[in-house]
Design an enzyme around this catalytic site. Structure first.
Site, PDB file in Angstrom:
ATOM      1  N   ASN A   1       8.323   6.427  -5.052  1.00  0.00           N
ATOM      2  CA  ASN A   1       7.744   7.756  -4.952  1.00  0.00           C
ATOM      3  C   ASN A   1       6.221   7.766  -5.080  1.00  0.00           C
ATOM      4  O   ASN A   1       5.547   8.635  -4.523  1.00  0.00           O
ATOM      5  CB  ASN A   1       8.357   8.671  -6.021  1.00  0.00           C
ATOM      6  CG  ASN A   1       8.473  10.102  -5.541  1.00  0.00           C
ATOM      7  OD1 ASN A   1       8.599  10.347  -4.344  1.00  0.00           O
ATOM      8  ND2 ASN A   1       8.433  11.042  -6.463  1.00  0.00           N
TER       9      ASN A   1
ATOM     10  N   ARG B   1      13.421  14.431  -5.059  1.00  0.00           N
ATOM     11  CA  ARG B   1      12.345  13.679  -5.695  1.00  0.00           C
ATOM     12  C   ARG B   1      11.115  14.571  -5.813  1.00  0.00           C
ATOM     13  O   ARG B   1      10.891  15.472  -4.992  1.00  0.00           O
ATOM     14  CB  ARG B   1      11.996  12.430  -4.880  1.00  0.00           C
ATOM     15  CG  ARG B   1      13.118  11.419  -4.747  1.00  0.00           C
ATOM     16  CD  ARG B   1      13.421  10.726  -6.063  1.00  0.00           C
ATOM     17  NE  ARG B   1      14.452   9.711  -5.910  1.00  0.00           N
ATOM     18  CZ  ARG B   1      15.748   9.940  -6.053  1.00  0.00           C
ATOM     19  NH1 ARG B   1      16.174  11.170  -6.331  1.00  0.00           N
ATOM     20  NH2 ARG B   1      16.623   8.972  -5.918  1.00  0.00           N
TER      21      ARG B   1
ATOM     22  N   PRO C   1       8.385   1.153 -11.386  1.00  0.00           N
ATOM     23  CA  PRO C   1       8.734  -0.018 -10.588  1.00  0.00           C
ATOM     24  C   PRO C   1       8.871   0.319  -9.096  1.00  0.00           C
ATOM     25  O   PRO C   1       9.685   1.158  -8.716  1.00  0.00           O
ATOM     26  CB  PRO C   1      10.087  -0.450 -11.170  1.00  0.00           C
ATOM     27  CG  PRO C   1      10.131   0.166 -12.529  1.00  0.00           C
ATOM     28  CD  PRO C   1       9.401   1.459 -12.403  1.00  0.00           C
ATOM     29  N   GLU C   2       8.052  -0.310  -8.284  1.00  0.00           N
ATOM     30  CA  GLU C   2       8.178  -0.198  -6.832  1.00  0.00           C
ATOM     31  C   GLU C   2       8.186  -1.617  -6.280  1.00  0.00           C
ATOM     32  O   GLU C   2       8.263  -2.585  -7.045  1.00  0.00           O
ATOM     33  CB  GLU C   2       7.044   0.655  -6.252  1.00  0.00           C
ATOM     34  CG  GLU C   2       6.972   2.027  -6.905  1.00  0.00           C
ATOM     35  CD  GLU C   2       6.436   3.129  -5.994  1.00  0.00           C
ATOM     36  OE1 GLU C   2       6.309   2.906  -4.780  1.00  0.00           O
ATOM     37  OE2 GLU C   2       6.148   4.218  -6.509  1.00  0.00           O
TER      38      GLU C   2
ATOM     39  N   LYS D   1      12.992  -3.427  -3.504  1.00  0.00           N
ATOM     40  CA  LYS D   1      12.978  -3.152  -4.942  1.00  0.00           C
ATOM     41  C   LYS D   1      14.118  -3.861  -5.677  1.00  0.00           C
ATOM     42  O   LYS D   1      14.408  -3.549  -6.825  1.00  0.00           O
ATOM     43  CB  LYS D   1      13.029  -1.644  -5.183  1.00  0.00           C
ATOM     44  CG  LYS D   1      11.776  -0.929  -4.680  1.00  0.00           C
ATOM     45  CD  LYS D   1      11.668   0.480  -5.188  1.00  0.00           C
ATOM     46  CE  LYS D   1      12.570   1.431  -4.465  1.00  0.00           C
ATOM     47  NZ  LYS D   1      12.371   2.842  -4.898  1.00  0.00           N
TER      48      LYS D   1
END
Length: 258
Positions: free
Chosen positions: A163, A248, A2-3, A51
C-alpha cells in the site's frame, strides 16, 4: 510496512546466515506443521518472490509471508532474542545462526517440487531476475474497470507492491487512485514502479521523495489532512478495494492527482 523490498532484504540476510549449512533444529509453531522436522537437511537458499519468503531446505520449502507486522531476525546461538518468544512462529537453527520468524502472517511447508505451481498465480516479480514489465502491463490492462490503485496492489498483476508504494506511485504519476486502469497509461506507471522499488531495495529507510529524513520520505502515504509537499493542498483519505472485504487505505492530493 513489509513490502517487496523489505522481504527482499530479509531474504538476503537469511541467505547470508543460513545458506549451505545443515539445520540442527526447527520449530514451526503452526498446528498444521508443528511435527515437521527439517534437522539434518541442508539450507540450499533463501529467496523472495514478491512479498513471499522462500527458505529452501533439503527437499522442502518453508514458505512464509510477513503480512502487516511479521519479520525475520537472525541471532547467534545462545543470544537473547530481542522480541518475546511467544511471538515466534518459525525457528530454523544451524551451528552458527538462529533464524526466528516473529508474527508471521503465513507459515507453511511444502515439497520443493511444488514451489512453481503454488506461486504460479503471482505476477512478474518487480525485484526478480525474470522481471517482465510487458507482462505486468498486459495483466493490468486485462481489467480496465478496476481502480488503478487496486490493480497495482494486486499481486496477480505484479508482485511486490504494497500500500505504501501503490499510493506513492499514484501521486508521482499524478493519478487519482480511483481512476479506472483502462484510463491510465500503464507502461510508464509500471516502469516507474520498477525504478522506485529497485532504488529502495538496498536502503534502510524507504523513500519516494528522495529525502532521507524522518517524516519527509513519503509524499502522501498516511498523511491525511497534512499539506501536500508539492502544492500545499490538504491530503485526502479514503478506502478503496476490489470489494468490501479487501478495502485498503488510500491517500491523494486532490490538486496534484486530477
Amino acid at each position: 510496512m513489509p513490502e517487496g523490498d523489505t522481504v527482499y532484504q530479509a531474504a538476503r540476510r537469511l541467505d547470508a546466515a543460513l545458506a549451505g549449512q545443515l539445520v540442527s533444529r526447527t520449530d514451526i509453531r503452526v498446528p498444521a506443521f508443528a511435527t515437521v522436522d527439517l534437522s539434518g537437511e541442508r539450507v540450499h537458499s533463501v529467496a523472495s518472490r514478491g512479498k513471499h519468503l522462500l527458505m529452501r531446505i533439503g527437499d522442502a520449502v518453508l514458505h512464509t509471508h510477513l503480512k502487516m507486522e511479521g519479520e525475520w531476525r537472525v541471532h547467534r546461538p545462545g543470544e537473547k532474542w530481542r522480541r518475546p518468544a511467544w511471538q515466534a512462529r518459525a525457528i530454523v537453527e544451524t551451528p552458527t545462526a538462529v533464524a526466528v520468524g516473529f508474527d508471521l502472517g503465513l507459515v507453511e511447508v511444502f515439497p520443493a517440487a511444488e514451489e512453481a505451481d503454488r506461486l504460479a498465480y503471482l505476477g512478474p516479480d518487480l525485484l526478480g531476475a525474470d522481471w517482465d514489465a510487458l507482462e505486468a502491463v498486459r495483466r493490468i490492462e486485462a481489467a480496465p474497470e478496476v481502480p488503478i490503485a487496486v490493480a497495482l496492489g494486486d499481486q496477480r498483476n505484479l508482485a511486490g507492491l504494497g500500500n505504501v508504494y501503490v499510493n506513492e506511485l499514484c501521486f508521482l504519476r499524478g493519478i487519482r487512485p480511483t481512476t479506472p486502469a483502462g484510463e491510465v497509461e500503464a507502461v510508464p506507471l509500471v516502469d516507474l514502479a520498477s525504478r522506485v522499488i529497485r532504488a529502495n531495495r538496498d536502503r534502510i529507510a524507504r523513500t519516494t521523495t528522495g529525502v532521507d529524513r524522518r517524516g519527509e520520505r513519503l509524499w502522501v502515504y498516511s498523511r491525511a489532512g497534512q499539506p501536500c509537499r508539492r502544492c500545499g493542498t490538504r491530503i485526502e483519505h479514503g478506502l478503496l478495494g476490489r470489494n468490501d472485504v479487501e478495502l485498503r487505505d488510500s491517500w491523494w492530493c486532490p490538486n496534484c492527482q486530477r
